[in-house]
Design an enzyme around this catalytic site. Structure first.
Site, mmCIF file in Angstrom:
data_model
loop_
_atom_site.group_PDB
_atom_site.id
_atom_site.type_symbol
_atom_site.label_atom_id
_atom_site.label_comp_id
_atom_site.label_asym_id
_atom_site.label_seq_id
_atom_site.Cartn_x
_atom_site.Cartn_y
_atom_site.Cartn_z
ATOM 1 N N ARG A 179 -7.203 -5.421 0.407
ATOM 2 C CA ARG A 179 -5.779 -5.668 0.174
ATOM 3 C C ARG A 179 -5.031 -5.736 1.506
ATOM 4 O O ARG A 179 -4.144 -6.576 1.691
ATOM 5 C CB ARG A 179 -5.178 -4.578 -0.719
ATOM 6 C CG ARG A 179 -5.710 -4.587 -2.144
ATOM 7 C CD ARG A 179 -5.039 -3.540 -3.008
ATOM 8 N NE ARG A 179 -3.639 -3.861 -3.255
ATOM 9 C CZ ARG A 179 -2.768 -3.013 -3.809
ATOM 10 N NH1 ARG A 179 -3.166 -1.785 -4.139
ATOM 11 N NH2 ARG A 179 -1.525 -3.376 -4.011
ATOM 12 N N CYS A 237 1.428 2.490 1.215
ATOM 13 C CA CYS A 237 0.355 1.982 0.356
ATOM 14 C C CYS A 237 0.952 0.861 -0.486
ATOM 15 O O CYS A 237 1.704 0.038 0.017
ATOM 16 C CB CYS A 237 -0.235 3.099 -0.492
ATOM 17 S SG CYS A 237 0.970 3.953 -1.554
#
Length: 282
Positions: A179, A237
């Site tokens: 990611r 995050c």
């Protein structure tokens, strides 16, 4: 004080003259479990929890509604404070939070309590799977606590602060490496990372059993990324949940860190913000 507590230490603490308040914060990132049904933390709590624990809803009590500030923005302090008092949290009582084992949700509760001034909060290492004591199914109803949240200055980053820290200090991206690199993005509209951020997946904080690595190993891990007590550090995050786990790991290593709560879900809500892709931080 160690921010992490083992199951055996918790069992001893619960038998002590000053037992901790227990928060059951079971939650899953995915919108649906393998059965195709959304995960229901309250149902999991009702099926069995550590005696005395009170269920806390991460989506409703540890965060505000999703929006431009991200999927899990800071909760309304009145809502959060009421939830903590309902669970029996007082300013002078120790608190232990646990979840289903991954540690993200429990770390979010830990971080919020520490950020709002509670001095004695720990996370159960390994979560409920590590607990080999009895379970109960009846909902706990402790006496009302007196905790009033009072935010601490400097512990929270906004988007501008995160961007600046990526240039002047160390900004860690706690998501999975793919990611960060922008190879996949299952949730947010754009893959990649904040320019200048370093990839530091939360999964590397724990061993094969899902328990935190020893403090010395954590210090070495973060040290390889240029993290020391002398350098300002921040973490983000996807939505400020797994990053709390990274802040907890840094705390265990003796390194203070700020949390960018809005994280990637807030960053990508503004198409004018720059996005970097690939393994290079820039």
């Amino acid at each position: 004080m160690n921010a992490i507590i083992s199951a055996s230490e918790l069992a001893d603490a619960l038998r002590s003259e000053r037992p901790p308040v227990l928060l059951d914060v079971r939650w899953q990132l995915s919108t649906a479990a393998a059965s195709g049904q959304p995960f229901d933390g309250r149902a999991a709590y009702a099926s069995g929890h550590i005696p005395g624990a009170v269920f806390v809803d991460l989506d409703r009590e540890l965060a505000s509604a999703p929006g431009p500030r991200g999927r899990h923005p800071l909760p309304d302090l009145d809502v959060f404070g009421a939830a903590m008092r309902r669970a029996g949290v007082s300013a002078g009582t120790p608190v232990v939070a646990y979840d289903g084992g991954i540690g993200w949700a429990a770390a979010r509760a830990w971080w919020l309590l520490r950020w709002t001034g509670h001095p004695d909060v720990r996370v159960l290492d390994g979560g409920l799977p590590a607990w080999d004591g009895p379970l109960e199914t009846e909902a706990s109803a402790p006496a009302e606590g007196d905790f009033v949240p009072k935010p601490t200055e400097g512990a929270v980053l906004d988007a501008d602060g995160a961007a600046a820290l990526a240039r002047s200090g160390v900004l860690l991206d706690a998501r999975a490496g793919e990611r960060y690199r922008g190879e996949v993005e299952p949730i947010d509209p754009v893959g990649g990372h904040i320019p200048g951020a370093l990839s530091a997946p939360t999964s590397d904080n724990v061993d094969a059993d899902g328990r935190f690595r020893p403090a010395a190993e954590l210090r070495a891990r973060f040290g390889e990324l240029g993290v020391t007590r002398d350098v300002p550090v921040g973490v983000y995050c996807g939505s400020g949940v797994s990053a709390a786990h990274e802040v907890l790991a840094l705390e265990a290593a003796g390194i203070p860190a700020a949390l960018y709560v809005g994280s990637w879900s807030e960053w990508t809500s503004d198409q004018e913000r720059p996005v970097a892709v690939g393994p290079d931080p820039q």
